[in-house]
Design an enzyme around this catalytic site. Sequence first.
Site, short mmCIF file in Angstrom:
data_model
loop_
_atom_site.label_atom_id
_atom_site.label_comp_id
_atom_site.label_asym_id
_atom_site.label_seq_id
_atom_site.Cartn_x
_atom_site.Cartn_y
_atom_site.Cartn_z
N ASN A 9 0.86 -1.18 0.00
CA ASN A 9 0.00 0.00 0.00
C ASN A 9 0.90 1.23 0.00
O ASN A 9 1.45 1.60 1.03
CB ASN A 9 -0.89 -0.04 1.26
N LYS A 11 0.14 4.27 -0.35
CA LYS A 11 -0.49 5.47 0.21
C LYS A 11 -0.22 6.67 -0.72
O LYS A 11 -0.07 6.47 -1.92
CB LYS A 11 -0.02 5.72 1.65
N HIS A 98 -9.52 1.30 4.95
CA HIS A 98 -8.24 1.51 5.63
C HIS A 98 -8.46 2.46 6.81
O HIS A 98 -9.28 3.39 6.74
CB HIS A 98 -7.21 2.09 4.66
N GLU A 100 -6.85 4.90 7.80
CA GLU A 100 -6.66 6.32 7.48
C GLU A 100 -7.91 6.90 6.82
O GLU A 100 -8.26 8.06 7.04
CB GLU A 100 -5.41 6.48 6.59
N GLU A 170 -5.32 -4.74 10.70
CA GLU A 170 -4.28 -3.73 10.90
C GLU A 170 -4.55 -2.97 12.19
O GLU A 170 -5.33 -2.00 12.19
CB GLU A 170 -4.28 -2.75 9.72
N GLY A 176 2.52 2.45 10.71
CA GLY A 176 3.47 3.53 10.53
C GLY A 176 4.17 3.95 11.82
O GLY A 176 4.83 4.99 11.86
N SER A 216 3.42 -1.90 10.42
CA SER A 216 4.88 -1.98 10.62
C SER A 216 5.44 -3.37 10.33
O SER A 216 6.37 -3.82 11.00
CB SER A 216 5.26 -1.52 12.03
P1 PGA Z 1 2.79 0.40 7.63
O1 PGA Z 1 1.31 0.60 7.01
O2 PGA Z 1 3.32 -0.89 7.08
O3 PGA Z 1 3.57 1.60 7.16
O4 PGA Z 1 2.62 0.35 9.12
C1 PGA Z 1 0.47 -0.49 6.83
C2 PGA Z 1 -0.84 -0.01 6.23
O5 PGA Z 1 -1.30 1.09 6.61
O6 PGA Z 1 -1.43 -0.68 5.38
#
Ligand code: PGA
Length: 258
Positions: A9, A11, A98, A100, A170, A176, A216
């Site tokens: 992903n 983003k 997601h 976000e 997640e 992140g 992460s």
């Molecule tokens: P990350 O994000 O691996 O940077 O923690 C995962 C995601 O949001 O899909």
Amino acid sequence: MRKKIVAGNWKMNKTFEEANELIDDLVEALEETTPKRDNIVIVCPPFPYLEMASDIASDSYYSVGAQDVSAEESGAFTGEVSAAMLQSMDIEYCIVGHSERRAYHGESDSLIARKVNQLLANKIQPIVCCGEVLEEREANRQFDVVRRQITDGLFHLSDQQILNVVIAYEPVWAIGTGKTASPEQAQEMHAFIRSLLAEKYGKPIANEISILYGGSCKPSNAKELFANPDVDGGLIGGASLKASDFIQIVAAMNDARK
Ligand code: PGA
């Protein structure tokens, strides 16, 4: 048997040139890994780069996914991208729900359910995200939260439809942040999600659905996360922006003996 999947992903990262370069590096790196039949690698770049990624994908073995889709079919919805548009570009997967999108765009479970419907109607496989925030875990409410997200987002689907869904767990506190769920925490939640699916659709169907871990996930922890019986791969954010990191995670999926 259910498929193992690693999805990147991206983003809102990369200029067109940088995106092109990352895809080229990925293609090169993928050539050196031994693809395993039934294991799937997905790249989810921002909308403007989907066509480029999908043109190049035809010469490689990764698939392309979008990061979001409209809940509407078509019409006066400025800035939105429909599932039919994605289908017309041969996009096979799409992330929905997601954290976000939930946090910054107020997406509810019912909106996510409508997006899932649009995707399935257009033969695109949704990668549906769920996961609790830190306060919810600290209050030991993570199972209630994930149960609600899965029930309200997915349980209107038929047996046939749910088989085309991929789920990504997640935990928001791990996204992140560099803080990963422990393999035990991931396994516990993945097994819980599979038990919800089994209650609703029966065990044989629940066993066919891939449940990915995200938050992460990186080369140093992918192996132990993917070794868990109910962790079928990963949804990778930060580590998908560097071909060498992403490819090591793909290799961890290919090596996972399950
Ligand atoms: P990350 O994000 O691996 O940077 O923690 C995962 C995601 O949001 O899909």
